[in-house]
Design a protein around this motif. Sequence first.
Motif, PDB file in Angstrom:
ATOM      1  N   SER A   1       0.820  -1.203   0.000  1.00 47.25           N
ATOM      2  CA  SER A   1       0.000   0.000   0.000  1.00 47.25           C
ATOM      3  C   SER A   1       0.862   1.264   0.000  1.00 47.25           C
ATOM      4  O   SER A   1       0.620   2.199  -0.778  1.00 47.25           O
ATOM      5  CB  SER A   1      -0.924  -0.011   1.223  1.00 47.25           C
ATOM      6  N   GLU A   2       1.882   1.304   0.870  1.00 48.34           N
ATOM      7  CA  GLU A   2       2.743   2.483   0.950  1.00 48.34           C
ATOM      8  C   GLU A   2       3.578   2.653  -0.315  1.00 48.34           C
ATOM      9  O   GLU A   2       3.816   3.771  -0.775  1.00 48.34           O
ATOM     10  CB  GLU A   2       3.650   2.375   2.185  1.00 48.34           C
ATOM     11  N   THR A   3       4.049   1.535  -0.868  1.00 44.97           N
ATOM     12  CA  THR A   3       4.827   1.611  -2.107  1.00 44.97           C
ATOM     13  C   THR A   3       3.957   2.129  -3.246  1.00 44.97           C
ATOM     14  O   THR A   3       4.392   2.967  -4.054  1.00 44.97           O
ATOM     15  CB  THR A   3       5.414   0.236  -2.464  1.00 44.97           C
ATOM     16  N   SER A   4       2.722   1.663  -3.319  1.00 44.26           N
ATOM     17  CA  SER A   4       1.794   2.154  -4.346  1.00 44.26           C
ATOM     18  C   SER A   4       1.552   3.646  -4.184  1.00 44.26           C
ATOM     19  O   SER A   4       1.489   4.399  -5.175  1.00 44.26           O
ATOM     20  CB  SER A   4       0.457   1.406  -4.245  1.00 44.26           C
ATOM     21  N   ARG A   5       1.415   4.090  -2.944  1.00 41.54           N
ATOM     22  CA  ARG A   5       1.193   5.513  -2.677  1.00 41.54           C
ATOM     23  C   ARG A   5       2.380   6.342  -3.176  1.00 41.54           C
ATOM     24  O   ARG A   5       2.195   7.404  -3.791  1.00 41.54           O
ATOM     25  CB  ARG A   5       0.991   5.720  -1.181  1.00 41.54           C
TER      26      ARG A   5
ATOM     27  N   TYR B   1       2.146  11.763 -10.345  1.00 42.87           N
ATOM     28  CA  TYR B   1       1.605  13.130 -10.316  1.00 42.87           C
ATOM     29  C   TYR B   1       2.738  14.153 -10.353  1.00 42.87           C
ATOM     30  O   TYR B   1       2.628  15.202 -11.001  1.00 42.87           O
ATOM     31  CB  TYR B   1       0.756  13.306  -9.057  1.00 42.87           C
ATOM     32  N   LEU B   2       3.847  13.838  -9.677  1.00 44.22           N
ATOM     33  CA  LEU B   2       5.002  14.736  -9.663  1.00 44.22           C
ATOM     34  C   LEU B   2       5.565  14.908 -11.069  1.00 44.22           C
ATOM     35  O   LEU B   2       5.934  16.019 -11.480  1.00 44.22           O
ATOM     36  CB  LEU B   2       6.068  14.167  -8.720  1.00 44.22           C
ATOM     37  N   MET B   3       5.627  13.809 -11.838  1.00 43.42           N
ATOM     38  CA  MET B   3       6.130  13.905 -13.209  1.00 43.42           C
ATOM     39  C   MET B   3       5.214  14.761 -14.076  1.00 43.42           C
ATOM     40  O   MET B   3       5.668  15.512 -14.945  1.00 43.42           O
ATOM     41  CB  MET B   3       6.246  12.498 -13.823  1.00 43.42           C
TER      42      MET B   3
ATOM     43  N   SER C   1      -1.160  19.588  -0.921  1.00 42.37           N
ATOM     44  CA  SER C   1      -2.617  19.701  -0.821  1.00 42.37           C
ATOM     45  C   SER C   1      -3.298  18.898  -1.929  1.00 42.37           C
ATOM     46  O   SER C   1      -4.288  18.199  -1.694  1.00 42.37           O
ATOM     47  CB  SER C   1      -3.021  21.173  -0.910  1.00 42.37           C
ATOM     48  N   ALA C   2      -2.746  18.976  -3.127  1.00 38.44           N
ATOM     49  CA  ALA C   2      -3.325  18.238  -4.252  1.00 38.44           C
ATOM     50  C   ALA C   2      -3.199  16.739  -4.044  1.00 38.44           C
ATOM     51  O   ALA C   2      -4.114  15.968  -4.365  1.00 38.44           O
ATOM     52  CB  ALA C   2      -2.641  18.663  -5.550  1.00 38.44           C
ATOM     53  N   MET C   3      -2.057  16.297  -3.519  1.00 35.73           N
ATOM     54  CA  MET C   3      -1.848  14.867  -3.312  1.00 35.73           C
ATOM     55  C   MET C   3      -2.826  14.312  -2.285  1.00 35.73           C
ATOM     56  O   MET C   3      -3.270  13.164  -2.390  1.00 35.73           O
ATOM     57  CB  MET C   3      -0.416  14.597  -2.839  1.00 35.73           C
ATOM     58  N   GLU C   4      -3.164  15.112  -1.298  1.00 40.90           N
ATOM     59  CA  GLU C   4      -4.147  14.651  -0.315  1.00 40.90           C
ATOM     60  C   GLU C   4      -5.479  14.364  -0.984  1.00 40.90           C
ATOM     61  O   GLU C   4      -6.193  13.428  -0.627  1.00 40.90           O
ATOM     62  CB  GLU C   4      -4.322  15.714   0.780  1.00 40.90           C
ATOM     63  N   GLY C   5      -5.803  15.168  -2.010  1.00 37.43           N
ATOM     64  CA  GLY C   5      -7.030  14.927  -2.759  1.00 37.43           C
ATOM     65  C   GLY C   5      -6.974  13.630  -3.540  1.00 37.43           C
ATOM     66  O   GLY C   5      -7.956  12.887  -3.616  1.00 37.43           O
TER      67      GLY C   5
END
Length: 815
Positions: A770-774, A781-783, A808-812
């Motif tokens: 799960s953490e690796t997928s995150r 998204y960063l790319m 903030s965007a990543m939390e979404g």
Amino acid sequence: MLPYDFLKFWSETMFAPRALLQRKYEAFKILLEYDSQALDLIADLEELFYGRKLVDRNQADCLRKQLSSAVSGMIRELQKMHPYKFRDLTEAFNRIDEYGQRAMLLPEPDYGPPYTVPLATAGECPDLAGGKAANLGRVHALGYTEALPGFVVTANAFQAFVKHNDLRSKINERLCRMEAGNVRLLSSLTLELQELFLNGEVPDHVASEIRRGLSVYLDGNGRLAVRSSALAEDSEISFAGQYASELDIHPEDVLEAYKRVLAGKYCPRAVSYRISHGLTDDDTAMAVLIVPMIDARSSGVVYSMDPDCLSRDSVGIYGVSGLGASLVDGSVIPVKGSLYRGKKPRLVSECSFDRSVLPDEEILVRLAECALKLEEQFGCPQDMEWAVDHKGQFHILQTRPLQQEPEGRKAEKGPLAAMPVLDGLERAAGGAGCGEIYFAGSGEEIARIPEGAIVVTPALKPSLLSFSAKMNGVLSLTGSRASHFSSVAREMGIPVLVGDVADRFEKGQIVTVDGAAGAVYEGCVKDVLTRSCSEAQISPRVLELYEGMIPALVHLNLVDPQGENFSPAGCESFHDLVRYCHEMAVQEMFSLVDKRGLGMGRAKKLQTDLPLVVYLLDLDMGIDPRMTKKKVIGPESVVCAPMQAFWKGLSDERVVWPEEMTHVDWDEFDRMSAGIFSKDSKLLASYGLLAEDYLHLLIRFGYHFSEVDSLCGDMPGQNYVKFRFKGGGAGFDNRVLRLDFISRVLVHYGFETEIRGDMLDGFSSRLDRSETSRQLTVLGYLMAVTRMMDMRMENEAQLETEFKGFISAMEGING
């Protein structure tokens, strides 16, 4: 490296690159399995080496062999990935493996004669006679007529028994699974070992020596006591009550009694005790003492220094009627007499005793004199076992160093503010402990003693010894300082008090036991606990037993992949080899595909709304098998778990992509004849190698490129994400600002990063699926959001604003 291996590797590189990619991937997966095994084994060994888990030393050797096999497997698979580059690893492995084997070696036991020695000379050969017999031999040599006659069946005879019955491999196989404190497992394994000894045959040459000893050193007809005298027994480590003695044995039955004493070496509490003190099986090879059986009128022990009476240094004599078994097993409260220490000991009148049980005053004085002389001769206070026969003659049955509390526990302390709920109890062992009351009256209840308990028991039974490590204190109705359990408790710092403790406490009640004051307090009394110095300590012998193994097996020297020593020659331990092989394997996978797209001939084009040209090659279940014959597939056909996670971030709907521009490697496109090649050319596209849980992706965005290499499966120990970002179309300072932004984001999400010039490397490992997928979604998204960021990034303040917006965007996305 064999020439054939190199030729095969070279030919695949040139003519069959896809086969090479497939083979590298398969070797990589196997290598990661060995890597997980190796790290688990290193962790297991560290538990042993630093005393966090107490096991027989054979377990360390079993783990070493398994670790050697796992590391060898890693090297083998890494050499499959690139035979020539890693050819020096074999030599490094052989060097370290040999060192590890040498560190594990123990001296070969001696199973040759002599098989018996007279007790009178046993003090000259403790390595043959064992502790108990050697001490009695020294008593003989000092001219004490009270010492018993007899002889010793040596430790060499024990080794001869083991060899004759071919038991060593069977013993070691069971020892490597034993763990101190695991009573159920110990009971099962030691029972098997005891049966092996009881079913064994005493070698003829040993049996004949025993029979000869009966006629030469004893009268050959009287009843016998066949007693343990293991190596290390009755030394500074007492082994009190750990081994069995066979009493009242007819001479015809002496061989069977001898086997029972040998088998007693493997009772659960003795094995657990030995392990806890860092001793090997051969360190406690069993010699056996054979002496005449005394028809005792009374018997007991003498403590040459006993502070129990009126808190004075005195000689304490504990005794019971008949044989002393009930005294040392803690089942009775003995009668005690105290005598002042001095050249002519005399009774302490304030400490009365039952004269009907103890010998008369003359013998008590002689016992005290004898104990004090032995203290002087041996150089330390003595615990001397005695018996008086019906003729009134006393006999010295054994002597050993008296187990005492450390000096810190005996120091005078100031008054306490707390009032005891019970005091005036006999102090069988000092120290202090706090815990919940637990009643242990039966064997079943003893076996269930919880960790940290204050045990209330009717007697200081030897069966408590197996569970002593769990206890914070003991309150007993019967027993004394003279019991075997109390002796061991004093070694371990467990407070033990004896007296009227029946119906005084409730189960689960929290109390503090003060072994120095003979008192019990309600709750945990900090002043008692902090002054006791009673914390259990790992025996230094445990650490010494393994210290020579640490450098070759678990110590990590290769901490910096950029360091000069990060090479096969720099590897000094198996841990170094594991670290090196894992790092090199990831690097090999990270460089699978270069700008030429080598090996991607049968790749499928990814049809996507994003302005990217991406080709994907399925290594193993990375693409829906129904798409096998398709040349173009959509994202929904990708079943590769890390690619799905990465694509989730890359294709997030909030990212705005310019429709008029296809993102290819424009730097390469400009260089190659100004547009002669199509933008869909594989030479300019992005590439992905996919498996069910593996992704290797090279993405080209304009004038920069990024690489992602990840394993994301159900084994956290194998999972990792490796990332590289390089280049850009703006000036150098702008590119560096973008790298700073990317680095801040990655560090926030658990990556380690390094920036060199206009290139950034990021790495994260050993997280669950799960953490690796995150993290992969973050990367995707960063790319997407940083593809043109170098063009607009101008200062640090802008970087901070962009960073907060990204989080903030990543939390979404994660929500």
